[in-house]
Scaffold this active site. Sequence first.
Site, PDB file in Angstrom:
ATOM      1  N   HIS A  65      -4.124   1.078   3.134  1.00 13.24           N
ATOM      2  CA  HIS A  65      -2.741   1.175   3.621  1.00 13.24           C
ATOM      3  C   HIS A  65      -2.132   2.561   3.376  1.00 13.24           C
ATOM      4  CE1 HIS A  65       1.457   0.434   4.366  1.00 13.24           C
ATOM      5  NE2 HIS A  65       1.754   0.520   3.090  1.00 13.24           N
ATOM      6  N   HIS A  90       3.103   6.368  -1.888  1.00 14.15           N
ATOM      7  CA  HIS A  90       4.405   5.726  -1.669  1.00 14.15           C
ATOM      8  C   HIS A  90       4.535   4.363  -2.345  1.00 14.15           C
ATOM      9  CE1 HIS A  90       2.472   3.546   1.710  1.00 14.15           C
ATOM     10  NE2 HIS A  90       3.439   2.659   1.538  1.00 14.15           N
ATOM     11  N   GLU A  94       5.726   1.396  -7.351  1.00  8.53           N
ATOM     12  CA  GLU A  94       6.079   0.014  -7.074  1.00  8.53           C
ATOM     13  C   GLU A  94       5.003  -0.972  -7.547  1.00  8.53           C
ATOM     14  OE1 GLU A  94       8.583  -1.443  -5.877  1.00  8.53           O
ATOM     15  OE2 GLU A  94       7.806  -3.361  -5.169  1.00  8.53           O
ATOM     16  N   ASP A  95       3.761  -0.634  -7.294  1.00 14.56           N
ATOM     17  CA  ASP A  95       2.696  -1.623  -7.471  1.00 14.56           C
ATOM     18  C   ASP A  95       1.779  -1.416  -8.675  1.00 14.56           C
ATOM     19  OD1 ASP A  95       3.644  -2.747  -5.223  1.00 14.56           O
ATOM     20  OD2 ASP A  95       2.086  -2.001  -3.886  1.00 14.56           O
ATOM     21  N   ASP A 157       5.221   4.231   7.014  1.00 11.40           N
ATOM     22  CA  ASP A 157       4.879   3.006   6.295  1.00 11.40           C
ATOM     23  C   ASP A 157       5.192   1.791   7.178  1.00 11.40           C
ATOM     24  OD1 ASP A 157       4.261   1.308   4.128  1.00 11.40           O
ATOM     25  OD2 ASP A 157       6.340   1.303   3.453  1.00 11.40           O
ATOM     26  N   ASP A 278      10.739   1.196  38.318  1.00  9.70           N
ATOM     27  CA  ASP A 278      10.200   2.341  37.585  1.00  9.70           C
ATOM     28  C   ASP A 278       9.337   1.887  36.407  1.00  9.70           C
ATOM     29  OD1 ASP A 278      12.403   1.283  36.432  1.00  9.70           O
ATOM     30  OD2 ASP A 278      13.359   3.180  35.926  1.00  9.70           O
TER      31      ASP A 278
HETATM   32 MN    MN Z   1       3.725   0.514   1.976  1.00  8.94          MN
END
Ligand code: MN
Length: 746
Positions: A65, A90, A94-95, A157, A278
């Site tokens: 990811h 990123h 958090e993880d 993300d 269109d």
């Molecule tokens: Mn993420």
Amino acid sequence: MNVQAPELEKAEQEKQEIIKRYRVLLRAAGSVGNERRKLIRDAFEVALEAHRGTYRKSGEPYIFHPLAVAQIAAQELGLGPNSIACALMHDVVEDSDVTLEDIEMRFGPKIARVINGLTKMSAVHFEAGQSIQAENFRKMLLTISDDLRVILVKLCDRLHNMRTLASMSHSSQLKISSETLFLYAPLAHRLGLYAIKTELEDLSIKYTESEKYEEIAQKLAATKTQRNRYIREFIEPLREKLEAAGLNIFEIKGRPKSIYSILQKMKKQGIPFEQVYDLFAIRIIVQSDPQREKEDCWRAFSIITDIYKTQADRLRDWLTTPKANGYEALHTTVLGPKAKWVEVQIRSKRMDDIAERGLAAHWKYKASGSAQSTPQDATFDNWLARVKDMVENKELNALEFLDDFKFSLLSEEIYVFTPKGDIRNLANKSTALDFAFDIHSDVGAKCIGAKVNGKLVPISHTLKNGDLVEIITSQKQRVHEHWLDFVVTVKAKSKIRNSLREEKRNKAEEGLEILERKFRNAKVQFNDQMAQRVMRYFNQLSLTDLYYNIAIAKISKDDLEVSKILAPKDDKPSVEEAVAVGRERDAKPFVPRKNEEIIVGDDHELNYSLAKCCNPIPGDPIFGFVTIGEGVKIHRINCPNAISLMSNYGYRIIKAEWKAKFNYEKAFQAGIRITGIDDVGVVSRITDMISKELKVNMKSISFGSHAGTFDGTIILYIYDTTHLNELIHKLESTNKHMTVTRIDLA
Ligand code: MN
């Protein structure tokens, strides 16, 4: 040659795949020098270590990811090594155990700040029960005014999450998609990231309106050859003439419109796919020097309109005045071969890069010195400043904030002049009052009218590009609530709300005094607990509301009888319940069910009611919508209102599902429509069959006939979808000229 355990083999394969993807990323990052390359490698190592042993819902190693997000950042947005590093890391804070301090020590404060912003944003994932993301979103925006990279990486993300949404549960798909439509696609639009915006929209409706999406996708595929042939036919004479005129053509291509925009068109004009003329646009990209690019675009325009007829009112000139998000191009519609209208977009290579990749590309051009400071720098900075204002306005509640922010994303801008000749930038459709508040909040609050180009106009007058505006004030003026009905700018709205609140708070103090006096007279001690009790008794949302309504006598002094308020009640709601359903006792229009059939969110105790617009019955796919004051309403996923609810208020969606087992004695209302060939006694045969043979009760019946056909609606009491489908099937099998369909009741 060696025998490995299957797990080892799998681990080895994973490792190879990770390395392969990392190399692809490095290639996309381009030649960045050794130091920068080391930055990317360090970030990759940190992420690899942090996510070791974790897997995504799809079963892939988690590191795929962040690698994919970084790949999007590098390749599709053209972002640099710093952003690539941030994209890789990123989800790290958090993880995993890695802390922001660790990141700062190793990568410095700049990168740490971006990671911090990203972490704040993802702190609430789309897990069940968490429906209100607004506050978090605001936190994220706090950091974007510092560093736009937060939002750029966040968009990467989100894009990757959307691309891989298939492995999520259906309710997560709906929630994430509607939030994407609500916020992230407009955000991408605002930042000029058209390619990403389009993809986000298409991926979202793939889940929120899957049937229509599939239909359009299939029809687009089916007409592809035919369309390509037409595009070739259109382009051929064009290319020759353009090149003969000495224009350096980078590319001419025919691009299909996005599924989302085709669907919007079908809905807006109420037409089927076949009538959307269109379905594609021709894009002509000229390669020219920055000094000559506009001239070249106009030359191309004149050559095209020599070949194909155009309509004067179909020209959109974003060369002279670019859109607020920086978009520059000429758009026109011409009459192509076979008398078909075709949209043609003309722009330079630089403009095209910016249109596809947005600001990142814009800055790159600026940095390389090939573009001068442009008007869109100013408009963009302006927007960012306004977002900053919004974010820092503590008075706005999270939902007001979201609405305001959303508006700021979508609005285009106008330029107006002050009497001194200064230029002010305002949202499109701004009024004289918006202008007044833009000058100063006191000027806004005291505004009684304006002179626009010398003519006297009311404060609600809508301004146009280039207007000269002079504000007229009076000391006697005060802020009125109805002003909120016509102002459009975020600044005016929030200033008006602030002063109304201020006024309300002052008034509320009077109400508090009245209430205290009542308690004193009744010889009951008045404290916080009592205040809460009175608030609940009158179904007020806050103490301020309570005191204010007492002060303005909306709650009359006669109602304020202490003994009555304190009398015990049989069915007193707990505080939690009162919060859950808002104005609990105002609940007459909806009957809170005692949580028999449906689990809302993760909470078995949340009250809800069935939406009247689509009357869900057990077995229908459903979702919950958190209303203001009426608790959670349960809608069918294919409810006619669902799309707009989900796309406009995605953050209020909460998952809901039918309990596997509950009291099946209960019947639900459902409507069916029966059409067929008219025939003597057809109505009584149908109703007999329903009531006698199938033993289903009917609530109402209405039949009409027209030119040999009949059309009827019956409202039934039904147990669940299986029951209903069985009934529909049985009815249809009695007569082959008859169709029976379920309908929405409202
Ligand atoms: Mn993420």
